[in-house]
Design a protein around this motif. Structure first.
Motif, PDB file in Angstrom:
ATOM      1  N   TYR A   2       0.857  -1.183   0.000  1.00 56.22           N
ATOM      2  CA  TYR A   2       0.000   0.000   0.000  1.00 56.22           C
ATOM      3  C   TYR A   2       0.897   1.239   0.000  1.00 56.22           C
ATOM      4  O   TYR A   2       2.074   1.160   0.312  1.00 56.22           O
ATOM      5  CB  TYR A   2      -0.879   0.049   1.254  1.00 56.22           C
ATOM      6  CG  TYR A   2      -1.726  -1.170   1.504  1.00 56.22           C
ATOM      7  CD1 TYR A   2      -2.597  -1.644   0.538  1.00 56.22           C
ATOM      8  CD2 TYR A   2      -1.662  -1.837   2.710  1.00 56.22           C
ATOM      9  CE1 TYR A   2      -3.385  -2.762   0.772  1.00 56.22           C
ATOM     10  CE2 TYR A   2      -2.444  -2.953   2.959  1.00 56.22           C
ATOM     11  CZ  TYR A   2      -3.307  -3.404   1.998  1.00 56.22           C
ATOM     12  OH  TYR A   2      -4.082  -4.498   2.229  1.00 56.22           O
ATOM     13  N   ARG A   3       0.319   2.378  -0.300  1.00 55.10           N
ATOM     14  CA  ARG A   3       1.065   3.637  -0.278  1.00 55.10           C
ATOM     15  C   ARG A   3       0.940   4.333   1.068  1.00 55.10           C
ATOM     16  O   ARG A   3       1.270   5.514   1.176  1.00 55.10           O
ATOM     17  CB  ARG A   3       0.535   4.558  -1.367  1.00 55.10           C
ATOM     18  CG  ARG A   3       0.888   4.092  -2.750  1.00 55.10           C
ATOM     19  CD  ARG A   3       0.457   5.132  -3.760  1.00 55.10           C
ATOM     20  NE  ARG A   3       1.078   4.864  -5.035  1.00 55.10           N
ATOM     21  CZ  ARG A   3       0.404   4.766  -6.179  1.00 55.10           C
ATOM     22  NH1 ARG A   3      -0.898   4.940  -6.196  1.00 55.10           N
ATOM     23  NH2 ARG A   3       1.045   4.524  -7.297  1.00 55.10           N
ATOM     24  N   SER A  48      -8.312   7.335   3.351  1.00 53.69           N
ATOM     25  CA  SER A  48      -8.619   8.029   2.114  1.00 53.69           C
ATOM     26  C   SER A  48      -9.173   9.423   2.401  1.00 53.69           C
ATOM     27  O   SER A  48      -8.748  10.407   1.793  1.00 53.69           O
ATOM     28  CB  SER A  48      -9.622   7.210   1.307  1.00 53.69           C
ATOM     29  OG  SER A  48     -10.057   7.907   0.185  1.00 53.69           O
ATOM     30  N   ALA A  49     -10.090   9.510   3.328  1.00 57.39           N
ATOM     31  CA  ALA A  49     -10.682  10.798   3.694  1.00 57.39           C
ATOM     32  C   ALA A  49      -9.657  11.703   4.361  1.00 57.39           C
ATOM     33  O   ALA A  49      -9.588  12.904   4.062  1.00 57.39           O
ATOM     34  CB  ALA A  49     -11.881  10.575   4.612  1.00 57.39           C
ATOM     35  N   TYR A  57      -5.844   4.939  -5.099  1.00 55.14           N
ATOM     36  CA  TYR A  57      -4.475   5.457  -4.987  1.00 55.14           C
ATOM     37  C   TYR A  57      -3.743   4.763  -3.838  1.00 55.14           C
ATOM     38  O   TYR A  57      -2.614   4.322  -3.989  1.00 55.14           O
ATOM     39  CB  TYR A  57      -4.480   6.973  -4.784  1.00 55.14           C
ATOM     40  CG  TYR A  57      -3.094   7.537  -4.672  1.00 55.14           C
ATOM     41  CD1 TYR A  57      -2.296   7.714  -5.788  1.00 55.14           C
ATOM     42  CD2 TYR A  57      -2.561   7.894  -3.435  1.00 55.14           C
ATOM     43  CE1 TYR A  57      -1.007   8.217  -5.695  1.00 55.14           C
ATOM     44  CE2 TYR A  57      -1.273   8.401  -3.321  1.00 55.14           C
ATOM     45  CZ  TYR A  57      -0.502   8.562  -4.460  1.00 55.14           C
ATOM     46  OH  TYR A  57       0.779   9.057  -4.345  1.00 55.14           O
ATOM     47  N   ILE A  58      -4.400   4.660  -2.704  1.00 48.99           N
ATOM     48  CA  ILE A  58      -3.780   3.997  -1.552  1.00 48.99           C
ATOM     49  C   ILE A  58      -3.429   2.556  -1.886  1.00 48.99           C
ATOM     50  O   ILE A  58      -2.365   2.066  -1.521  1.00 48.99           O
ATOM     51  CB  ILE A  58      -4.703   4.059  -0.313  1.00 48.99           C
ATOM     52  CG1 ILE A  58      -4.816   5.506   0.181  1.00 48.99           C
ATOM     53  CG2 ILE A  58      -4.177   3.160   0.812  1.00 48.99           C
ATOM     54  CD1 ILE A  58      -5.824   5.717   1.282  1.00 48.99           C
ATOM     55  N   GLU A  64      -3.085   8.473  -9.876  1.00 55.59           N
ATOM     56  CA  GLU A  64      -3.760   9.734  -9.618  1.00 55.59           C
ATOM     57  C   GLU A  64      -4.227   9.786  -8.162  1.00 55.59           C
ATOM     58  O   GLU A  64      -5.135   9.059  -7.787  1.00 55.59           O
ATOM     59  CB  GLU A  64      -4.977   9.884 -10.531  1.00 55.59           C
ATOM     60  CG  GLU A  64      -4.650  10.217 -11.950  1.00 55.59           C
ATOM     61  CD  GLU A  64      -4.024  11.587 -12.101  1.00 55.59           C
ATOM     62  OE1 GLU A  64      -4.474  12.541 -11.433  1.00 55.59           O
ATOM     63  OE2 GLU A  64      -3.074  11.698 -12.885  1.00 55.59           O
ATOM     64  N   PRO A  65      -3.622  10.644  -7.352  1.00 58.18           N
ATOM     65  CA  PRO A  65      -4.006  10.676  -5.938  1.00 58.18           C
ATOM     66  C   PRO A  65      -5.357  11.340  -5.660  1.00 58.18           C
ATOM     67  O   PRO A  65      -6.010  11.015  -4.673  1.00 58.18           O
ATOM     68  CB  PRO A  65      -2.891  11.475  -5.278  1.00 58.18           C
ATOM     69  CG  PRO A  65      -2.286  12.281  -6.358  1.00 58.18           C
ATOM     70  CD  PRO A  65      -2.498  11.505  -7.625  1.00 58.18           C
TER      71      PRO A  65
END
Length: 68
Positions: A2-3, A48-49, A57-58, A64-65
């Motif tokens: 994961y990022r 994400s939020a 993206y995660i 694309e973030p």
């Protein structure tokens, strides 16, 4: 995997701080970050939020973030 590690570091946060945001322990968050444990949907949405990026993206499914 994961990022989440790079996102955390980009925001100058500790594992403990992110763990609090996603309502888990630092130990569990560390396991998620290192790929020893999976992240559940609720926590993924919280990240994400918080970072204002898409779940895709995660997960590394897009470069694309931005959320749309």
């Amino acid at each position: 995997m994961y990022r989440i590690k790079s996102l955390r570091e980009d925001h100058d946060l500790s594992q403990k701080e992110v763990a609090k945001i996603i309502k888990t322990t630092q130990q569990q968050y560390s396991k998620i970050e290192t790929g020893k444990a999976d992240i559940n949907g609720e926590r993924l949405i919280l990240l994400s939020a918080y970072y204002n990026v898409s779940v895709d993206y995660i997960l590394g499914l897009t470069s694309e973030p931005a959320t749309r």
